[in-house]
Structure formats: structure tokens, C-alpha cells
Design an enzyme around this catalytic site. Structure first.
Site, PDB file in Angstrom:
ATOM      1  N   ASN A  12      14.249  48.273  37.041  1.00 23.30           N
ATOM      2  CA  ASN A  12      14.983  49.069  36.114  1.00 23.30           C
ATOM      3  C   ASN A  12      15.959  49.753  36.849  1.00 23.30           C
ATOM      4  OD1 ASN A  12      16.561  50.444  34.249  1.00 23.30           O
ATOM      5  ND2 ASN A  12      14.672  51.009  32.940  1.00 23.30           N
ATOM      6  N   ARG A  93      15.881  44.762  34.071  1.00 24.63           N
ATOM      7  CA  ARG A  93      16.501  45.353  32.952  1.00 24.63           C
ATOM      8  C   ARG A  93      17.997  45.387  33.002  1.00 24.63           C
ATOM      9  NH1 ARG A  93      16.934  51.143  30.914  1.00 24.63           N
ATOM     10  NH2 ARG A  93      17.574  50.811  28.605  1.00 24.63           N
ATOM     11  N   HIS A 182      18.282  49.797  23.508  1.00 25.58           N
ATOM     12  CA  HIS A 182      16.940  49.663  23.396  1.00 25.58           C
ATOM     13  C   HIS A 182      16.476  48.725  22.704  1.00 25.58           C
ATOM     14  CE1 HIS A 182      16.955  54.557  23.247  1.00 25.58           C
ATOM     15  NE2 HIS A 182      17.019  54.070  24.485  1.00 25.58           N
ATOM     16  N   GLY A 211      13.107  58.795  22.368  1.00 32.13           N
ATOM     17  CA  GLY A 211      12.775  59.333  23.558  1.00 32.13           C
ATOM     18  C   GLY A 211      14.014  60.192  23.955  1.00 32.13           C
ATOM     19  N   ARG A 242      22.543  63.439  24.357  1.00 27.80           N
ATOM     20  CA  ARG A 242      23.654  62.927  23.718  1.00 27.80           C
ATOM     21  C   ARG A 242      23.838  63.392  22.350  1.00 27.80           C
ATOM     22  NH1 ARG A 242      21.306  57.483  24.932  1.00 27.80           N
ATOM     23  NH2 ARG A 242      21.595  57.404  27.330  1.00 27.80           N
ATOM     24  N   ASP A 283      14.122  68.587  26.794  1.00 24.10           N
ATOM     25  CA  ASP A 283      12.890  68.333  26.516  1.00 24.10           C
ATOM     26  C   ASP A 283      12.393  68.666  25.208  1.00 24.10           C
ATOM     27  OD1 ASP A 283       9.953  67.890  26.367  1.00 24.10           O
ATOM     28  OD2 ASP A 283      10.083  67.534  28.286  1.00 24.10           O
ATOM     29  N   GLU A 385       8.472  48.372  27.584  1.00 27.45           N
ATOM     30  CA  GLU A 385       9.613  47.845  27.876  1.00 27.45           C
ATOM     31  C   GLU A 385       9.398  46.861  29.150  1.00 27.45           C
ATOM     32  OE1 GLU A 385      11.774  51.391  26.978  1.00 27.45           O
ATOM     33  OE2 GLU A 385      13.587  50.164  26.561  1.00 27.45           O
TER      34      GLU A 385
HETATM   35  P1  AMP Z   1      11.213  58.701  27.144  1.00 28.76           P
HETATM   36  O1  AMP Z   1      12.625  58.619  27.141  1.00 28.76           O
HETATM   37  O2  AMP Z   1      10.378  57.749  26.165  1.00 28.76           O
HETATM   38  O3  AMP Z   1      10.481  58.681  28.347  1.00 28.76           O
HETATM   39  O4  AMP Z   1      10.738  60.115  26.510  1.00 28.76           O
HETATM   40  C1  AMP Z   1      10.936  61.328  27.192  1.00 28.76           C
HETATM   41  C2  AMP Z   1      10.925  62.653  26.122  1.00 28.76           C
HETATM   42  O5  AMP Z   1       9.790  62.756  25.350  1.00 28.76           O
HETATM   43  C3  AMP Z   1      10.928  63.970  27.052  1.00 28.76           C
HETATM   44  O6  AMP Z   1      12.212  64.302  27.345  1.00 28.76           O
HETATM   45  C4  AMP Z   1      10.267  64.684  25.759  1.00 28.76           C
HETATM   46  O7  AMP Z   1      11.614  65.362  25.104  1.00 28.76           O
HETATM   47  C5  AMP Z   1       9.575  63.864  24.822  1.00 28.76           C
HETATM   48  N1  AMP Z   1       8.308  64.160  24.864  1.00 28.76           N
HETATM   49  C6  AMP Z   1       7.096  63.617  25.931  1.00 28.76           C
HETATM   50  N2  AMP Z   1       6.005  64.239  25.494  1.00 28.76           N
HETATM   51  C7  AMP Z   1       6.118  65.008  24.333  1.00 28.76           C
HETATM   52  C8  AMP Z   1       5.457  65.892  23.770  1.00 28.76           C
HETATM   53  N3  AMP Z   1       4.044  65.876  23.726  1.00 28.76           N
HETATM   54  N4  AMP Z   1       5.938  66.442  22.684  1.00 28.76           N
HETATM   55  C9  AMP Z   1       7.414  66.258  22.338  1.00 28.76           C
HETATM   56  N5  AMP Z   1       8.130  65.651  23.050  1.00 28.76           N
HETATM   57  C10 AMP Z   1       7.573  65.140  24.027  1.00 28.76           C
END
Ligand code: AMP
Length: 398
Positions: A12, A93, A182, A211, A242, A283, A385
Site C-alpha cells: 500500500n 492497493r 474504502h 477509522g 477531514r 485520535d 484489507e
Molecule cells: P484506522 O484508520 O482504522 O487505523 O483507525 C485509526 C484510528 O482509530 C485512530 O486515529 C483512533 O482515532 C482510532 N482508535 C484506535 N483505537 C481506539 C480506541 N481504543 N478508542 C477510540 N479510538 C480508537
């Protein structure tokens, strides 16, 4: 050490990063994985994991070709040189396949040229994806390269959902439609739900991929009929950085009244909006923490985030004429029980009844979190993915 089974390397390539995983598609496991960051800069870094072995790199990574050579070195350092691995192929990807590509596609020079040609539709992603493929062709001569498109699952969206209500000649000239994104995740997760519940109990699905990027989709009998991302991944839900849905006139307003240029507005809406814009944090864990510490803006941001999800769930129930299963996936969807409960709380009247105890369980397994007897089944299903790309690569090559 020579692998006996067929493994697939999944790559990716982002604009300044490269993620990879060596996948055993039959077992459904990752044999090794890594992340190379700050490609194109003098202070790049890479981290590689293979079982309990790790390997690292720090230094200049001038381009994606160098990144691939670093990846090869890291595999060797961790005791698994890639030339001893029985590689069936490399699955890439690719973010936007436009209206051209739906199915995973064996890459030749023509396909590579089309991926580049589609760059205006995904300016941050397609050029990097194409460079990654090109460099992988050089680094692994003779190994088939397969492109798996993130837009593929949504290519056949009903025209009513895919069409923007703008001058149709302009839309045609500039290929403006809703492409979604996605797609690999939405397809994989919805198939997992069907495997768990059976075809009838999962005929009408809503998948919430939450995510750092976030999107929702409505799926009928395995086919996507709506999705929240549009021409680009900017439309739809509130995301880490975003804005999601916004009145396009905000752009005119910022141009005319604030004197902002188009690149600055692009940067604002893609990188400095969403949860980061509202709170300073992208986050959700940090946002929850701030809200718990009494930060009213953080509390409001969580409400905005969940309100948008509820709006889409309601809309997609109307699109589908009801819903059988609603599934949360990706970083927030898989881990954040509070957001899940807030997003779907109070919807008993729509047949959505969560079970608080089930929702609170932390697990990496797919699971049901609705109450027994809830007319709508609510689930958490971890997305994968890379595995989906690896399996698509196998399906094409064998
Ligand atoms: P992804 O893009 O699927 O890798 O998701 C990443 C995002 O998941 C991070 O920026 C967080 O905002 C969120 N995240 C991961 N773990 C947690 C958690 N335990 N509680 C809340 N948000 C989470």
C-alpha cells in the site's frame, strides 16, 4: 528457508509512506508486516515485524524504489529473505480505478498508464500507487503485480446514488461522479457478516468503517447501493482530519471573504478539519480524554461525530427499506464502545437495540453486540484489507 505455500506480498504505497504485509491467504494470517514512513525525506524510518523478530531502519529514503529495497533488507535481517519466499504475486492497493476498473487487474504498461491518467481523481494517492507498482516491477521481475481498486465495490452503484446533480456535460467532461472509497473494507466486512449470519439475515446491511478516514455504505444482497464518500474521500462522515459533508458554498465563502486560495482550502478541509479541526486531536482516544477532563469543545466534537453517523444510518435504512445488520469496523468502530453506544443509542424505535455488556467487551474477534431479540443485528467485525487484497490476488492468478 523456503516457504512451501503460496504467499502474497500486499503493498500500500501512500504519498510519503509504504505499508506492506506478507500474507498467507489460505490461513488468513500475516506472516510479516512493516511500515516505511517519510519516503522522500532525509529522515525516513521503517519498522518490520516477522513473528517475534523485528528489524528497523532509520535514514534517507529518497523514493519508493529505495523504500522497496529497504523492505527487502528488513525481510532478510529478520531471517526471511524474500528471494527464498514462494511469492505467488504482489497485490497493490490502488485508490481510484475510476469507471474503468472494477475487478482486480493484472498490471501491464497499459494498466499502469491508466492508473496515472486517473490521478486527477485521487491526486494524493494514485501517483504514489503507480510509482509503487512500477518500482515493484523492477525489484521483483517476473512476479505478477495485481492492482486491487478501493473504488471497485462501488463502481456499480445505482446511477441515482452515483450521480451529482450538476450540469451533466460538465460532469461527463471531468468524470465527476460519486466513486466511493474504502471499498475493499466494506466488501470484506459485509462478506464476513453474511458468513456469520447467513444470506437472509444479512440481506440489507449498513457498514460503518470508522477509522482515521470514515465512511458508511448500504449493501443489498452483497451489492453496494450507497456510500458516503464521493468524488474523493472528503465527502460523508466526520473523520480524523477531514470535514466530511459540507455546503460547497463554504469554499466560495472562504475564497471571496477570507481570500484563501484553493490549495489552502483543500488543506483546511482534508487535513485540518474533522476531529482535529474541532479539538486539536485527530485520535478519538485523545478527544475522549479531553472531554473527560471537562473540555466542552471535545464533548461537542464527539456529539457532531455521532450525530453524523446517526444521520447516515437513518438515511441508509430508508434507502434499503429497513436494515438487517449494522456493522462497525476499523480503528474507532472496532475499539470505541462509547462511540458505538452513542451513535446507535435511543434507536430502539427503529429496531436497533444494543446490549451494553456485549458492546463493552474488547476483542479482536467478529461479534454481535445487539441484544437477543433486537430486530436489527449490530456487529463489530475487524476489517482486514490486506487479506482481502491477497485473496483477490490469488483469485486472479490461480
Ligand atoms: P484506522 O484508520 O482504522 O487505523 O483507525 C485509526 C484510528 O482509530 C485512530 O486515529 C483512533 O482515532 C482510532 N482508535 C484506535 N483505537 C481506539 C480506541 N481504543 N478508542 C477510540 N479510538 C480508537
Amino acid at each position: 528457508m523456503t516457504e512451501s505455500g503460496h504467499l502474497v506480498l500486499v503493498v500500500n504505497s501512500g504519498s510519503s509512506s509504504m505499508k506492506y504485509q506478507l500474507v498467507d491467504p489460505a490461513a488468513g494470517t500475516a506472516v510479516a508486516s512493516g511500515l516505511i514512513e517519510r519516503v522522500g525525506s532525509a529522515d525516513g524510518s521503517a519498522r518490520h515485524t516477522d513473528g517475534d523478530r523485528t528489524a528497523e531502519f532509520a535514514g534517507a529514503i529518497s523514493d519508493h524504489g529505495v523504500a522497496l529495497r529497504i523492505m527487502q533488507d528488513l525481510f532478510a535481517q529478520a531471517g526471511r529473505p524474500l528471494d527464498t519466499v514462494d511469492l505467488l504475486g504482489i497485490g497493490h492497493r490502488v485508490v481510484n480505478g475510476g469507471s474503468r476498473y472494477g475487478e482486480p487487474t493484472l498490471v501491464d504498461s497499459h494498466v499502469l498508464a491508466v492508473i496515472r491518467e486517473l490521478s486527477p481523481l485521487a491526486p494524493l494517492h494514485n501517483p504514489a500507487n503507480a510509482t509503487g507498482i512500477e518500482q515493484a516491477q523492477l525489484a521483483f521481475p517476473g512476479v505478477p503485480q495485481v492492482a486491487v481498486f478501493d473504488t471497485a465495490f462501488f463502481r456499480d452503484l445505482p446511477a441515482a446514488a452515483a450521480t451529482y446533480a450538476i450540469d451533466r456535460a460538465v460532469a461527463a467532461d471531468y468524470r465527476i461522479r460519486r466513486y466511493g472509497a474504502h471499498g475493499t473494507s466494506h466488501q470484506y466486512v459485509s462478506q464476513q457478516v453474511t458468513a456469520l449470519l447467513g444470506a437472509q439475515a444479512s440481506a440489507r446491511q449498513i457498514v460503518l468503517h470508522l477509522g482515521n478516514g470514515a465512511s458508511a455504505s448500504a449493501i443489498r444482497d452483497g451489492h453496494a447501493v450507497e456510500t458516503s464518500m464521493g468524488l474523493t474521500p472528503l465527502e460523508g462522515l466526520v473523520m480524523g482530519t477531514r470535514s466530511g459533508d459540507i455546503d460547497p458554498a463554504v469554499v466560495f465563502h472562504l475564497t471571496r471573504v477570507a481570500g484563501m486560495g484553493i490549495d489552502a482550502i483543500d488543506e483546511l478541509l482534508n487535513r485540518r478539519s474533522g476531529m482535529r479541526g474541532l479539538t486539536g486531536f485527530n485520535d478519538l482516544r485523545d478527544v475522549h480524554q479531553a472531554a473527560a477532563n471537562g473540555d466542552a469543545q471535545a464533548a461537542l466534537a464527539l456529539e457532531v461525530y455521532c450525530h453524523r453517523i446517526r444521520k447516515y444510518v437513518g438515511a441508509y435504512m430508508a434507502v434499503l427499506g429497513g436494515v438487517d445488520a449494522i456493522t462497525f469496523t476499523a480503528g474507532v468502530g472496532e475499539n470505541d464502545a462509547v462511540t458505538r453506544a452513542t451513535a446507535l443509542g435511543g434507536l430502539e424505535g427503529l429496531g436497533i437495540v444494543l446490549d451494553a455488556e456485549r458492546n463493552a467487551v474488547r476483542s479482536r474477534e467478529a461479534r454481535v453486540i445487539s441484544a437477543d431479540g433486537s430486530p436489527v443485528t449490530v456487529l463489530v467485525v475487524p476489517t482486514n484489507e490486506e487479506l482481502a487484497i491477497a485473496r483477490a490476488t490469488v483469485a486472479l492468478l490461480t
